[in-house]
Write a protein that holds these residues in place. Structure first.
Motif, PDB file in Angstrom:
ATOM      1  N   VAL A  57     -28.030  20.437 -17.139  1.00  0.00           N
ATOM      2  CA  VAL A  57     -26.786  21.175 -17.385  1.00  0.00           C
ATOM      3  C   VAL A  57     -26.579  22.226 -16.299  1.00  0.00           C
ATOM      4  N   PHE A  58     -27.618  22.990 -15.995  1.00  0.00           N
ATOM      5  CA  PHE A  58     -27.471  24.025 -14.980  1.00  0.00           C
ATOM      6  C   PHE A  58     -27.355  23.442 -13.582  1.00  0.00           C
ATOM      7  N   LEU A  59     -27.934  22.282 -13.347  1.00  0.00           N
ATOM      8  CA  LEU A  59     -27.769  21.615 -12.060  1.00  0.00           C
ATOM      9  C   LEU A  59     -26.308  21.212 -11.854  1.00  0.00           C
ATOM     10  N   PHE A  66     -24.285  24.301 -11.205  1.00  0.00           N
ATOM     11  CA  PHE A  66     -24.534  24.779  -9.844  1.00  0.00           C
ATOM     12  C   PHE A  66     -23.707  23.995  -8.832  1.00  0.00           C
ATOM     13  N   VAL A  67     -23.674  22.676  -8.975  1.00  0.00           N
ATOM     14  CA  VAL A  67     -22.913  21.839  -8.044  1.00  0.00           C
ATOM     15  C   VAL A  67     -21.425  22.133  -8.174  1.00  0.00           C
ATOM     16  N   ILE A  68     -20.949  22.296  -9.395  1.00  0.00           N
ATOM     17  CA  ILE A  68     -19.536  22.630  -9.598  1.00  0.00           C
ATOM     18  C   ILE A  68     -19.221  23.981  -8.959  1.00  0.00           C
ATOM     19  N   GLY A  69     -20.122  24.945  -9.122  1.00  0.00           N
ATOM     20  CA  GLY A  69     -19.929  26.252  -8.504  1.00  0.00           C
ATOM     21  C   GLY A  69     -19.878  26.176  -6.994  1.00  0.00           C
ATOM     22  N   LEU A  70     -20.736  25.337  -6.412  1.00  0.00           N
ATOM     23  CA  LEU A  70     -20.702  25.161  -4.951  1.00  0.00           C
ATOM     24  C   LEU A  70     -19.387  24.552  -4.496  1.00  0.00           C
ATOM     25  N   LEU A  71     -18.914  23.557  -5.217  1.00  0.00           N
ATOM     26  CA  LEU A  71     -17.676  22.901  -4.825  1.00  0.00           C
ATOM     27  C   LEU A  71     -16.485  23.844  -4.987  1.00  0.00           C
ATOM     28  N   MET A  72     -16.464  24.631  -6.019  1.00  0.00           N
ATOM     29  CA  MET A  72     -15.355  25.565  -6.237  1.00  0.00           C
ATOM     30  C   MET A  72     -15.404  26.704  -5.220  1.00  0.00           C
ATOM     31  N   GLY A  73     -16.591  27.108  -4.826  1.00  0.00           N
ATOM     32  CA  GLY A  73     -16.738  28.216  -3.888  1.00  0.00           C
ATOM     33  C   GLY A  73     -16.344  27.834  -2.480  1.00  0.00           C
ATOM     34  N   ARG A  74     -16.381  26.536  -2.140  1.00  0.00           N
ATOM     35  CA  ARG A  74     -16.043  26.094  -0.791  1.00  0.00           C
ATOM     36  C   ARG A  74     -14.530  26.033  -0.562  1.00  0.00           C
ATOM     37  N   ARG A  75     -13.776  26.134  -1.593  1.00  0.00           N
ATOM     38  CA  ARG A  75     -12.323  26.055  -1.463  1.00  0.00           C
ATOM     39  C   ARG A  75     -11.795  27.248  -0.684  1.00  0.00           C
ATOM     40  N   GLY A  76     -10.887  26.990   0.235  1.00  0.00           N
ATOM     41  CA  GLY A  76     -10.286  28.065   1.032  1.00  0.00           C
ATOM     42  C   GLY A  76      -9.213  28.769   0.234  1.00  0.00           C
ATOM     43  N   PRO A  77      -8.651  29.825   0.820  1.00  0.00           N
ATOM     44  CA  PRO A  77      -7.574  30.546   0.120  1.00  0.00           C
ATOM     45  C   PRO A  77      -6.330  29.672  -0.021  1.00  0.00           C
TER      46      PRO A  77
END
Length: 50
Positions: A32-34, A37-48
């Motif tokens: 679940v946390f993995l 984590f992957v979802i957080g990485l993908l969302m964080g890479r989004r530009g403005p």
């Protein structure tokens, strides 16, 4: 991490059911946390948004 430690201690002491249950919970929580984590990485890479 807590359930992993509980599983290891219970396994050493011979509590098979407790060790199995704690290990299963630890595996589920790990995946679940993995995924989170992957979802957080993908969302964080989004530009403005322009």
């Amino acid at each position: 991490m807590t359930f992993l430690i509980i599983a290891l201690i219970a396994g050493v002491l011979g509590f098979g059911v407790v060790a199995g249950t704690a290990a299963t919970i630890a595996k589920v929580l790990f995946f679940v946390f993995l995924v989170l984590f992957v979802i957080g990485l993908l969302m964080g890479r989004r530009g403005p948004v322009a």
